[in-house]
Write an enzyme that holds these catalytic residues in place. Structure first.
Site, PDB file in Angstrom:
ATOM      1  N   HIS A 164       0.836  -1.205   0.000  1.00 43.86           N
ATOM      2  CA  HIS A 164       0.000   0.000   0.000  1.00 43.86           C
ATOM      3  C   HIS A 164       0.870   1.254   0.000  1.00 43.86           C
ATOM      4  O   HIS A 164       1.854   1.336   0.728  1.00 43.86           O
ATOM      5  CB  HIS A 164      -0.892  -0.005   1.241  1.00 43.86           C
ATOM      6  N   HIS A 188     -10.702   6.784  -5.367  1.00 44.61           N
ATOM      7  CA  HIS A 188     -10.809   5.338  -5.307  1.00 44.61           C
ATOM      8  C   HIS A 188     -12.034   4.790  -6.006  1.00 44.61           C
ATOM      9  O   HIS A 188     -12.112   3.605  -6.291  1.00 44.61           O
ATOM     10  CB  HIS A 188     -10.824   4.879  -3.844  1.00 44.61           C
ATOM     11  N   ARG A 263      -7.150  25.516  -5.583  1.00 47.74           N
ATOM     12  CA  ARG A 263      -6.304  24.350  -5.365  1.00 47.74           C
ATOM     13  C   ARG A 263      -6.524  23.860  -3.946  1.00 47.74           C
ATOM     14  O   ARG A 263      -6.008  24.439  -2.985  1.00 47.74           O
ATOM     15  CB  ARG A 263      -4.830  24.707  -5.591  1.00 47.74           C
ATOM     16  N   CYS A 310       0.138  27.922  -8.891  1.00 48.04           N
ATOM     17  CA  CYS A 310       0.358  26.540  -8.480  1.00 48.04           C
ATOM     18  C   CYS A 310       1.647  26.023  -9.096  1.00 48.04           C
ATOM     19  O   CYS A 310       1.986  26.358 -10.252  1.00 48.04           O
ATOM     20  CB  CYS A 310      -0.821  25.679  -8.930  1.00 48.04           C
ATOM     21  N   TYR A 448       6.081  18.699  -4.326  1.00 44.96           N
ATOM     22  CA  TYR A 448       6.437  20.077  -4.703  1.00 44.96           C
ATOM     23  C   TYR A 448       7.954  20.287  -4.691  1.00 44.96           C
ATOM     24  O   TYR A 448       8.472  21.204  -4.072  1.00 44.96           O
ATOM     25  CB  TYR A 448       5.738  21.080  -3.784  1.00 44.96           C
TER      26      TYR A 448
END
Length: 602
Positions: A164, A188, A263, A310, A448
């Site tokens: 996972h 999901h 965002r 962004c 980022y």
């Protein structure tokens, strides 16, 4: 065939009926093996000895089963039996804490499995065993097996736990229903994820327990999100991420709040302004708690016009070179607004910031009130010198464009850090910490950041790169649009766009070409609303706002197609690179090559 550990005989018999097509993809093969992953994840110990039921079920379920096979995926490693031997990717690259599949957590395994549909051909008996919720609940550890339910079916995901993308955080749902977590991490619900889950189905949930779940499942955590302008181009709905159409973006020097790009990483929190408190830590006098009224009345109100962008702006252009991972932003994940609030410098100095603090601390951390299912907040930090500099203009903003902050933009208080990537401008601000270290948030440490084009998901080491702060010089064409038709009878074409540079560096020139960059024309820059007196030039190093630009150019004789190109130059004479390939990176950030738009002449 395989048997899943911890399964009673009747479930095992059902699972043994699963047959895997010999033509399955390499990604699906990997889903069944990689015996050594536990040793990679937990050196020196078997994973079953470390991932016990006593692990606190209080971690994000980010990326749960959102694995490959589409825009978002996970590591394709697995503890298993008698399957092909394969190399195990370094698990440290499997990142945690990112929601809705918008970043590196869900991107990691995608590299290995590609976006093709699963090639597995799975058959199973139609008479699976029926389990009660009590029976499912007993399977909440690796010793007993990890079971979950979803829409009336029971799944044994024991073999999946070690691969996972959030590590042992998947145990949050152990023995319980997936619906509450998938409501928050809405990615999901996609078809390819459900295909993966179906391979772990071992039974069905008793009808009475299904009805109880339907009554007890919490409401959609996004149901209280504010309404959004219908013109916004939606890149994801939960959490909401949208940008205005390019043609609307540059209609105004100050972007209307409703059209300002949005965002979000998590559901928009509901905050009572009368109960709001901002906690400040790390100063000599101890912790401080400020109300919204305190910020408005104890400190002078400052106003700054600043552009926010962004880090993923123009990621769609980078995708044209090679697919990257993240929201497919166009050219409009950037906007300009006036922000008003208390100066962060004023607030910190009022509560004891001084040379003795500066001698120890190097960073100022911010923590939002938007939280995931574990209570983990969005967080980021900036260098201390930016936070306390008189020229830094960092605000604890409570107004945007002359009104209270909109809910989507951080109501009641956000930090505005001019000249710095949008990710550090934390919304719904709840805590400030003056610290010796930068934020340990996922979004500061494991996202980022920019990397070489040669780095892929097998070799990326997030600790090797600094967090993005100031952004490079940027420009884009907003009119005309890609594929537009220019009327030859008009004999000329008008091109419009924006330009901006991080770190307070002023854009001093924008060059525009109609022939792919062979010849150039200099555009007219606009630093205020059209028709109004332009704003005076900003002080050196404090050019926080963008420049809009426009140019009308005669059509080349006989041209049937034009390749429009723009490039900006800032006050440090930084210029945009001419192509995207040399700056390509696996997360698609810092996309600032020449912007190109092709139009037809008819």
């Amino acid at each position: 065939m395989m048997q899943l550990r911890g399964k009673p005989p009747r479930a095992a018999a059902a699972v043994q009926t699963l047959r895997i097509d010999s033509g399955m993809s390499s990604a699906m093969q990997q889903l069944r093996h990689c015996h050594g992953l536990a040793r990679v994840l937990l050196p020196g110990a078997h994973s079953a000895q470390r991932l016990k039921s006593n692990i606190p079920l209080a971690s994000a379920c980010s990326g749960l089963l959102s694995l490959r096979w589409g825009s978002y995926s996970s590591d394709n490693s697995h503890r298993g039996h008698n399957y092909y031997n394969t190399r195990v990717p370094k698990f440290r690259y499997v990142l945690t804490g990112l929601v809705a599949g918008t970043g590196a957590v869900l991107a990691y395994g995608f590299h290995h499995s590609k976006p093709e549909r699963a090639a597995a051909s799975v058959t199973q008996t139609s008479s699976l065993p029926v389990y009660t919720q009590d029976e499912v609940s007993k399977h909440s550890s690796l010793d007993e097996g990890i079971w979950v339910t979803y829409k009336g079916s029971v799944y044994d995901i024991t073999k999946f736990v070690s691969m996972h993308p959030g590590g042992d955080k998947i145990l949050l749902a152990a023995g319980r229903a997936l619906e509450p977590f998938w409501a928050l991490y809405a990615v999901h619900g996609q078809e390819h994820v459900l295909e993966i889950l179906s391979e772990y189905k071992v039974g069905v949930l008793r009808l009475e327990d299904c009805k109880k779940q339907e009554l007890s499942n919490p409401a959609d955590p996004y149901s209280t999100d504010p309404p959004r302008h219908p013109a916004l181009v939606i890149n994801s709905s939960k959490p909401f991420n949208g940008e205005p159409p390019p043609a609307l973006l540059t209609d105004n020097y100050i972007t209307p709040s409703a059209l300002f790009f949005k965002r979000n990483h998590l559901p928009v929190p509901q905050i009572d302004p009368d109960k709001y408190r901002l906690q400040i830590e790390g100063l000599p006098g101890g912790a401080v708690s400020l109300s919204l009224e305190d910020l408005k009345t104890r400190f002078p109100k400052h106003t700054v016009t600043a552009t926010l962008q962004c880090a993923g702006n123009r990621r769609s252009d980078m995708n044209k070179v090679k697919q990257v991972k993240g929201l497919n932003w166009g050219v409009a994940a950037i906007s300009n607004a006036t922000w008003s609030g208390a100066s962060l410098r004023d607030v910190l100095c009022h509560y004891g910031f001084g040379p003795e603090v500066a001698a120890k601390a190097q960073h100022v951390q911010f923590e939002g009130l938007d939280r995931d299912v574990t209570g983990t907040s969005y967080g980021a930090s900036i260098p201390l010198n930016k936070a306390v500099s008189e020229e830094g203009d960092v605000l604890l903003a409570y107004e945007m464009n002359g009104e209270d902050l909109p809910q989507d933009h951080g109501y009641p208080v956000r930090v505005v850090v001019p000249g710095v990537v949008g990710a550090r401008n934390v919304k719904w601000l709840g805590k400030i910490v003056v610290s010796e270290e930068e934020s340990q948030s996922h979004w500061q440490q494991n996202d980022y950041k920019g990397f070489s084009p040669s780095i892929d998901w097998d070799t990326v080491d997030y600790k090797s790169a600094p967090a993005i702060q100031e952004l490079p010089v940027q420009s884009a064409i907003t009119q005309p649009a890609e594929g537009a038709v220019v009327d030859r009878d008009m004999e000329e074409v008008t091109v419009k766009g924006y330009a901006w540079s991080g770190g307070g560096r002023e854009v001093v020139r924008v060059d525009v070409s109609l022939d792919g960059g062979k010849t150039w024309h200099v555009a007219e820059l606009q630093s205020g609303e059209k028709g109004q007196q332009p704003a005076p030039p900003p002080p050196p190093g404090r050019a926080w706002a963008w420049k809009l630009w426009e140019i009308t150019i005669p059509l080349p004789e006989g041209a049937q197609e034009l390749e429009l190109v723009c490039k900006a130059v800032d006050s440090s004479y930084n210029s945009q690179p001419d192509s995207m390939a040399p700056i390509w990176n696996l997360r698609g950030v810092l996309s600032n090559a020449w912007h190109r738009v092709k139009v037809n002449v008819k």
